[in-house]
Design a protein around this motif. Structure first.
Motif, mmCIF file in Angstrom:
data_model
loop_
_atom_site.group_PDB
_atom_site.id
_atom_site.type_symbol
_atom_site.label_atom_id
_atom_site.label_comp_id
_atom_site.label_asym_id
_atom_site.label_seq_id
_atom_site.Cartn_x
_atom_site.Cartn_y
_atom_site.Cartn_z
ATOM 1 N N TRP A 48 0.831 -1.196 0.000
ATOM 2 C CA TRP A 48 0.000 0.000 0.000
ATOM 3 C C TRP A 48 0.874 1.258 0.000
ATOM 4 N N TYR A 158 -4.192 -3.820 -1.655
ATOM 5 C CA TYR A 158 -4.677 -2.546 -1.117
ATOM 6 C C TYR A 158 -3.643 -1.449 -1.366
ATOM 7 N N ASN A 160 -4.811 2.417 -1.011
ATOM 8 C CA ASN A 160 -5.193 3.562 -0.179
ATOM 9 C C ASN A 160 -6.707 3.538 0.024
ATOM 10 N N PRO A 161 -7.233 4.334 0.964
ATOM 11 C CA PRO A 161 -8.672 4.296 1.252
ATOM 12 C C PRO A 161 -9.551 4.628 0.057
ATOM 13 N N VAL A 169 -15.513 -1.072 6.578
ATOM 14 C CA VAL A 169 -14.531 -2.078 6.185
ATOM 15 C C VAL A 169 -14.251 -3.000 7.364
ATOM 16 N N ILE A 181 -3.312 -0.584 8.328
ATOM 17 C CA ILE A 181 -4.353 -0.293 7.335
ATOM 18 C C ILE A 181 -5.656 0.116 8.031
ATOM 19 N N GLU A 184 -5.313 3.690 9.144
ATOM 20 C CA GLU A 184 -5.363 4.599 8.001
ATOM 21 C C GLU A 184 -6.801 4.775 7.504
ATOM 22 N N LEU A 185 -7.536 3.675 7.434
ATOM 23 C CA LEU A 185 -8.923 3.750 6.982
ATOM 24 C C LEU A 185 -9.777 4.568 7.954
ATOM 25 N N ARG A 186 -9.544 4.383 9.235
ATOM 26 C CA ARG A 186 -10.314 5.132 10.230
ATOM 27 C C ARG A 186 -10.010 6.625 10.124
ATOM 28 N N ARG A 190 -13.546 6.267 7.583
ATOM 29 C CA ARG A 190 -14.309 5.025 7.431
ATOM 30 C C ARG A 190 -14.683 4.438 8.787
ATOM 31 N N VAL A 192 -14.577 1.212 10.765
ATOM 32 C CA VAL A 192 -13.661 0.084 10.619
ATOM 33 C C VAL A 192 -13.881 -0.917 11.743
#
Length: 415
Positions: A48, A158, A160-161, A169, A181, A184-186, A190, A192
């Motif tokens: 990523w 993966y 990036n978001p 997710v 990951i 990063e998503l949070r 997102r 998560v």
């Protein structure tokens, strides 16, 4: 048509293959390194965007070359890691050929060595070193059917978001990859869910020293007194400058922790009990390092500043005290399941008697059951250090020594 001949063929030009080339050259062993893509390709295109090295620049390197233009305490980003290995190969003038795929290796009949079929012809070699590493085929359990109404993605795909469809997710796997990951998503806004199983969770740093330093000082690289559990996630990361992976912190930041992903049926994902136990065992490993570090500092009279806050744990979040055992993915708004569950080997090209019945390499310190075949770059090849850049360099030296020793036997003539 002439056939190229070489003493040792190294397959793969990542960190393992480049280290192998350095030691073989130093010992005067003729060799060739073949790489089907570019040098250090997995760092370049199979991870990523925000990935960084798991160890600081002063440690995650080979002895003969320091990182230029980066703080020794920093965690180099993936592009800088790839450039490092390319620079190292150039410094060595390593005999690397890129864009050449090894398709098949088989032992000669009636004479020593191996026939190696490649995308650019046949090579004959006395020795073959499989330096392709552990990250070969993405692996994840066949839990969710391919036709389920949710996207499934392995961490190796993966980036990036923004790559993912809108929605929540579920990240399955809480090692370095999964935890990074998920965070990063949070941070990208997102919702998560993070599925946490057994793991080893050390401090990223303590009392002014990085964990890599403590591994060396406390003898933990060599695992003389301990035998770590096999297949347990290693929860340590250089993400955001290097912070201890703390699942309570992640939960308080809005990531919902769930247990080990167990099954899926009718749109419902079920999770095993034992989340609190797994987190507690990770805490125990964390505190064990702190205790050993304190004892080492006292024993050696080191002037390292105290860090009492490292002993403090955040309050248990609700998802830990009252864990969710099942999730209706649609009702939870989950549109993507991201599997951060590691990889499995692919040695289908290596047609030799060097494998267990389950397909794993049969070796001791990289020396395989098939004379002339070697493995390098695998986790726990020798010890915990084998998964790190500095460790693979030392593993390669041992294998090069063995190749030279065996060469002496083959060239011996009784007087």
């Amino acid at each position: 048509m002439s056939v190229e001949k070489i003493n040792t063929l190294v397959v793969g030009a990542g960190q393992a293959g480049i280290a192998m080339s350095e030691h073989l050259a130093a010992m005067g062993v003729s060799h060739l390194v073949l790489e089907r893509n570019r040098i250090a390709e997995r760092w370049r295109s199979e991870r990523w965007d925000s990935l960084v090295a798991n160890g600081p620049a002063w440690h995650d390197r080979f002895p003969a070359l320091k990182f230029e233009g980066i703080s020794p305490e920093a965690f180099p980003p993936k592009e800088r890691m790839a450039q490092y290995f390319e620079d190292y190969a150039a410094m060595l003038k390593a005999p690397v050929r890129t864009g050449v795929e090894v398709q098949r290796v088989e032992r000669h009949v009636g004479r020593p060595g191996f026939r190696v079929s490649t995308s650019q012809g046949v090579i004959e070699a006395m020795n073959v070193v499989a330096a392709t590493g552990p990250f070969q085929i993405p692996a994840y359990p066949a839990i969710v059917p391919a036709d389920a109404p949710v996207a499934q993605l392995h961490s190796s795909a993966y980036k990036n978001p923004g790559q993912l469809a809108d929605g929540a997710v579920l990240v399955v796997g809480a090692g370095a990859s999964g935890s990074q990951i998920a965070e990063e998503l949070r941070q990208a806004g997102r919702k998560v869910y993070l599925s946490v199983g057994e793991h080893y969770r050390p401090p990223r740093s303590y009392r002014g020293r990085d964990y890599c330093w403590w591994l060396g000082a406390l003898g933990l690289w060599d695992e003389v007194r301990i035998k770590p559990k096999k297949h347990v996630a290693f929860a340590v990361s250089g993400y955001e400058g290097g912070r201890t992976v703390d699942f309570r912190r992640l939960a308080h930041a809005g990531i919902e922790l769930v247990g080990l992903t167990e099954s899926y049926e009718g749109g419902v994902m079920r999770f095993a009990e034992g989340l609190a136990r797994n987190v507690a065992e990770g805490d125990q490993a964390y505190f064990d390092v702190l205790r050993e570090a304190d004892a080492y500092i006292e024993q050696n009279g080191l002037p390292f500043p105290p860090e009492p806050e490292a002993w403090e744990l955040l309050p248990d979040p609700a998802c830990l005290t009252e864990p969710t055992l099942s999730l209706n993915l649609r009702e939870a708004g989950i549109t993507t399941v991201l599997w951060a569950t590691g990889f499995k080997f692919d040695y289908s090209w290596l047609q030799v008697n060097a494998f267990h019945e389950n397909g794993e390499p049969y070796h001791k310190r990289g020396i395989s059951a098939e004379s002339g075949i070697y493995f390098l770059g695998l986790p726990n090849l020798v010890n915990r250090a084998s998964s790190f850049i500095y460790g693979v360099w030392h593993d390669a030296k041992y294998i090069a020594d063995h190749i030279l020793l065996q060469q002496g036997y083959m060239s011996y003539e009784k007087s």
